[in-house]
Motif scaffolding. Structure first.
Motif, PDB file in Angstrom:
ATOM      1  N   UNK A  85       0.852  -1.191   0.000  1.00 36.68           N
ATOM      2  CA  UNK A  85       0.000   0.000   0.000  1.00 36.68           C
ATOM      3  C   UNK A  85       0.889   1.242   0.000  1.00 36.68           C
ATOM      4  N   UNK A  86       0.717   2.077  -1.013  1.00 37.72           N
ATOM      5  CA  UNK A  86       1.463   3.338  -1.093  1.00 37.72           C
ATOM      6  C   UNK A  86       0.508   4.470  -0.699  1.00 37.72           C
ATOM      7  N   UNK A  87       0.921   5.259   0.291  1.00 38.12           N
ATOM      8  CA  UNK A  87       0.035   6.302   0.817  1.00 38.12           C
ATOM      9  C   UNK A  87       0.854   7.535   1.187  1.00 38.12           C
ATOM     10  N   UNK A  88       0.172   8.646   1.409  1.00 37.07           N
ATOM     11  CA  UNK A  88       0.833   9.884   1.826  1.00 37.07           C
ATOM     12  C   UNK A  88      -0.149  10.735   2.619  1.00 37.07           C
ATOM     13  N   UNK A  89       0.410  11.685   3.378  1.00 31.29           N
ATOM     14  CA  UNK A  89      -0.406  12.633   4.136  1.00 31.29           C
ATOM     15  C   UNK A  89      -0.862  13.751   3.202  1.00 31.29           C
ATOM     16  N   UNK A  90      -2.148  14.063   3.239  1.00 28.80           N
ATOM     17  CA  UNK A  90      -2.680  15.148   2.413  1.00 28.80           C
ATOM     18  C   UNK A  90      -2.234  16.485   3.031  1.00 28.80           C
ATOM     19  N   UNK A  91      -1.685  17.355   2.193  1.00 23.39           N
ATOM     20  CA  UNK A  91      -1.124  18.628   2.703  1.00 23.39           C
ATOM     21  C   UNK A  91      -2.166  19.436   3.478  1.00 23.39           C
ATOM     22  N   UNK A  92      -3.387  19.409   2.988  1.00 18.28           N
ATOM     23  CA  UNK A  92      -4.429  20.221   3.621  1.00 18.28           C
ATOM     24  C   UNK A  92      -4.998  19.550   4.867  1.00 18.28           C
ATOM     25  N   UNK A  93      -4.608  18.300   5.143  1.00 16.12           N
ATOM     26  CA  UNK A  93      -5.177  17.591   6.289  1.00 16.12           C
ATOM     27  C   UNK A  93      -4.096  17.073   7.241  1.00 16.12           C
ATOM     28  N   UNK A  94      -3.051  17.873   7.374  1.00 15.39           N
ATOM     29  CA  UNK A  94      -1.983  17.484   8.296  1.00 15.39           C
ATOM     30  C   UNK A  94      -2.514  17.414   9.725  1.00 15.39           C
ATOM     31  N   UNK A 136      -6.669  -5.796  -5.569  1.00 14.52           N
ATOM     32  CA  UNK A 136      -5.959  -4.554  -5.256  1.00 14.52           C
ATOM     33  C   UNK A 136      -6.889  -3.347  -5.346  1.00 14.52           C
ATOM     34  N   UNK A 137      -7.747  -3.330  -6.355  1.00 11.00           N
ATOM     35  CA  UNK A 137      -8.685  -2.207  -6.501  1.00 11.00           C
ATOM     36  C   UNK A 137      -9.696  -2.179  -5.360  1.00 11.00           C
ATOM     37  N   UNK A 138     -10.140  -3.351  -4.931  1.00 17.14           N
ATOM     38  CA  UNK A 138     -11.078  -3.408  -3.808  1.00 17.14           C
ATOM     39  C   UNK A 138     -10.429  -2.888  -2.532  1.00 17.14           C
ATOM     40  N   UNK A 139      -9.163  -3.240  -2.320  1.00 16.41           N
ATOM     41  CA  UNK A 139      -8.441  -2.748  -1.139  1.00 16.41           C
ATOM     42  C   UNK A 139      -8.287  -1.238  -1.207  1.00 16.41           C
ATOM     43  N   UNK A 140      -7.931  -0.718  -2.377  1.00 17.08           N
ATOM     44  CA  UNK A 140      -7.738   0.724  -2.515  1.00 17.08           C
ATOM     45  C   UNK A 140      -9.034   1.495  -2.272  1.00 17.08           C
ATOM     46  N   UNK A 141     -10.131   0.991  -2.839  1.00 17.44           N
ATOM     47  CA  UNK A 141     -11.421   1.672  -2.661  1.00 17.44           C
ATOM     48  C   UNK A 141     -11.813   1.723  -1.189  1.00 17.44           C
ATOM     49  N   UNK A 142     -11.627   0.619  -0.479  1.00 17.98           N
ATOM     50  CA  UNK A 142     -11.974   0.580   0.945  1.00 17.98           C
ATOM     51  C   UNK A 142     -11.078   1.506   1.762  1.00 17.98           C
ATOM     52  N   UNK A 143      -9.785   1.506   1.458  1.00 27.30           N
ATOM     53  CA  UNK A 143      -8.849   2.346   2.217  1.00 27.30           C
ATOM     54  C   UNK A 143      -9.097   3.832   1.959  1.00 27.30           C
ATOM     55  N   UNK A 148      -9.324   8.695   4.174  1.00 25.63           N
ATOM     56  CA  UNK A 148      -9.396  10.109   3.791  1.00 25.63           C
ATOM     57  C   UNK A 148      -9.871  10.971   4.960  1.00 25.63           C
ATOM     58  N   UNK A 149     -10.695  10.422   5.824  1.00 22.65           N
ATOM     59  CA  UNK A 149     -11.146  11.178   6.997  1.00 22.65           C
ATOM     60  C   UNK A 149     -10.019  11.419   7.988  1.00 22.65           C
ATOM     61  N   UNK A 150      -8.975  10.619   7.909  1.00 25.43           N
ATOM     62  CA  UNK A 150      -7.832  10.785   8.823  1.00 25.43           C
ATOM     63  C   UNK A 150      -6.690  11.555   8.173  1.00 25.43           C
ATOM     64  N   UNK A 151      -6.923  12.095   6.966  1.00 19.52           N
ATOM     65  CA  UNK A 151      -5.908  12.928   6.332  1.00 19.52           C
ATOM     66  C   UNK A 151      -4.903  12.157   5.500  1.00 19.52           C
ATOM     67  N   UNK A 152      -5.224  10.924   5.135  1.00 15.91           N
ATOM     68  CA  UNK A 152      -4.299  10.124   4.327  1.00 15.91           C
ATOM     69  C   UNK A 152      -4.914   9.832   2.957  1.00 15.91           C
ATOM     70  N   UNK A 153      -4.068   9.900   1.939  1.00 18.22           N
ATOM     71  CA  UNK A 153      -4.483   9.598   0.566  1.00 18.22           C
ATOM     72  C   UNK A 153      -3.802   8.296   0.131  1.00 18.22           C
ATOM     73  N   UNK A 154      -4.595   7.318  -0.331  1.00 15.27           N
ATOM     74  CA  UNK A 154      -4.052   6.035  -0.797  1.00 15.27           C
ATOM     75  C   UNK A 154      -3.681   6.200  -2.275  1.00 15.27           C
ATOM     76  N   UNK A 155      -2.408   6.187  -2.571  1.00 18.21           N
ATOM     77  CA  UNK A 155      -1.938   6.403  -3.939  1.00 18.21           C
ATOM     78  C   UNK A 155      -2.170   5.166  -4.790  1.00 18.21           C
ATOM     79  N   UNK A 156      -1.733   4.032  -4.259  1.00 15.38           N
ATOM     80  CA  UNK A 156      -1.835   2.786  -5.043  1.00 15.38           C
ATOM     81  C   UNK A 156      -1.764   1.597  -4.115  1.00 15.38           C
ATOM     82  N   UNK A 157      -2.469   0.527  -4.514  1.00 15.40           N
ATOM     83  CA  UNK A 157      -2.347  -0.757  -3.815  1.00 15.40           C
ATOM     84  C   UNK A 157      -1.989  -1.823  -4.835  1.00 15.40           C
ATOM     85  N   UNK A 158      -1.063  -2.687  -4.483  1.00 15.03           N
ATOM     86  CA  UNK A 158      -0.577  -3.726  -5.393  1.00 15.03           C
ATOM     87  C   UNK A 158      -0.523  -5.065  -4.664  1.00 15.03           C
ATOM     88  N   UNK A 159      -1.023  -6.095  -5.322  1.00 15.71           N
ATOM     89  CA  UNK A 159      -0.833  -7.465  -4.820  1.00 15.71           C
ATOM     90  C   UNK A 159       0.466  -7.963  -5.441  1.00 15.71           C
TER      91      UNK A 159
END
Length: 306
Positions: A85-94, A136-143, A148-159
């Protein structure tokens, strides 16, 4: 006077404590008297000593979390999946990323486990390999919905890895090897069949050409005999005598040809000097008898008509 150096030292310490630096792709959270005050981005910043403090720093870079899940497929095969799972903190939701969630990696791991163990048991083992992108798409959609409510953006998920039980892998390799051997045997059988068919065609063509050659040879012999009989007829020798003469001549030509072969063990019987004369007499008698039979049959036909 002794207190002056102490005041100077304290002033320098306080001055240095008032400045702090934030690295590139990093956000610093400033609290004043324990309460959130501001978010500082990269660069050199000033804060009030003893009043403000850097409560924490968050990386704004893309991060990767590898989660290994063991689950069971629809056909009761235990399999381990590695989901990256590749993710990052959203700048506007630090603020949300820092204050709403203490351990984002654990939260992401829990959601990955939940989705994978809900999706994989619906599939057979072969479908897991084929539809890993769907997982992988199902995992990304759920994440994305959850994080997103916690300020994190899921960039990509890979099996990135699917590892069945060791015994299952051995069985799969054996099935694959058997299937390949079956295909190889089919190709080999087709090749043998084609070879047999082509060999039969070649043999048939050879027989046809051989028969044609023999027919041509006999045709030429017959033509030669016909020409010989015509030549002898011109000098007053009838067809029966001409045929007998040709046979005797070929008999002696054959004996002469055999005599020229020094290594030949063939003996032609009869091969006495009287053999040619006897053969000629027999042939003349045969021709005479056949002519008499033919004349008798011709005379018998008119009587039957009457």
């Amino acid at each position: 006077m002794p207190t002056l150096p102490i005041i100077i030292v304290l002033s320098v310490i306080i001055l240095f404590a008032a400045f702090f630096m934030v690295k590139q792709q990093t956000a610093a959270i400033i609290e004043r008297f324990g309460k959130f005050h501001s978010i500082r981005q990269s660069g050199l910043h000033l804060k009030i000593p003893l009043v403000d403090k850097v409560a924490g720093r968050l990386s704004l870079k893309i991060q990767q979390l590898d989660v290994i899940i063991e689950t069971k497929t629809l056909d009761d095969v235990f399999v381990k999946l590695k989901v990256s799972v590749q993710y990052k903190v959203i700048n506007e939701k630090v603020y949300d990323a820092f204050y709403k969630l203490d351990y984002p990696a654990d939260q992401i791991t829990s959601y990955v486990f939940d989705v994978v163990r809900a999706e994989v048991p619906k599939m057979k083992l072969d479908d897991v390999f084929v539809k890993k992108d769907d997982i992988a798409l199902a995992v990304k959609a759920e994440l994305n919905d959850a994080m997103s409510d916690y300020g994190f953006d899921i960039i990509r998920t890979l099996v990135t890895d699917i590892d069945p039980d060791h015994q299952v892998k051995i069985a799969m390799n054996r099935i694959n090897a058997s299937e390949r051997e079956k295909i190889a045997a089919q190709f080999e059988g087709d090749a043998q069949r084609i070879l047999i068919v082509e060999r039969a065609k070649a043999e048939a063509e050879s027989k046809r050409l051989q028969g044609q050659g023999i027919a041509d040879q006999r045709r030429e012999i017959a033509r030669g005999l016909e020409e010989s009989v015509e030549v002898l007829n011109k000098v007053g020798i009838n067809s029966q005598e001409a045929s007998a003469l040709i046979v005797v001549t070929q008999h002696y030509d054959t004996l002469q040809s055999l005599g020229q072969e020094t290594n030949s063990n063939l003996i032609l019987l009869p091969n006495s000097p009287q053999a040619g004369s006897q053969m000629l007499n027999d042939m003349v008698a045969s021709f005479t008898a056949s002519n008499q039979i033919g004349e008798a049959m011709k005379n018998q036909k008119p009587k039957e008509k009457e």
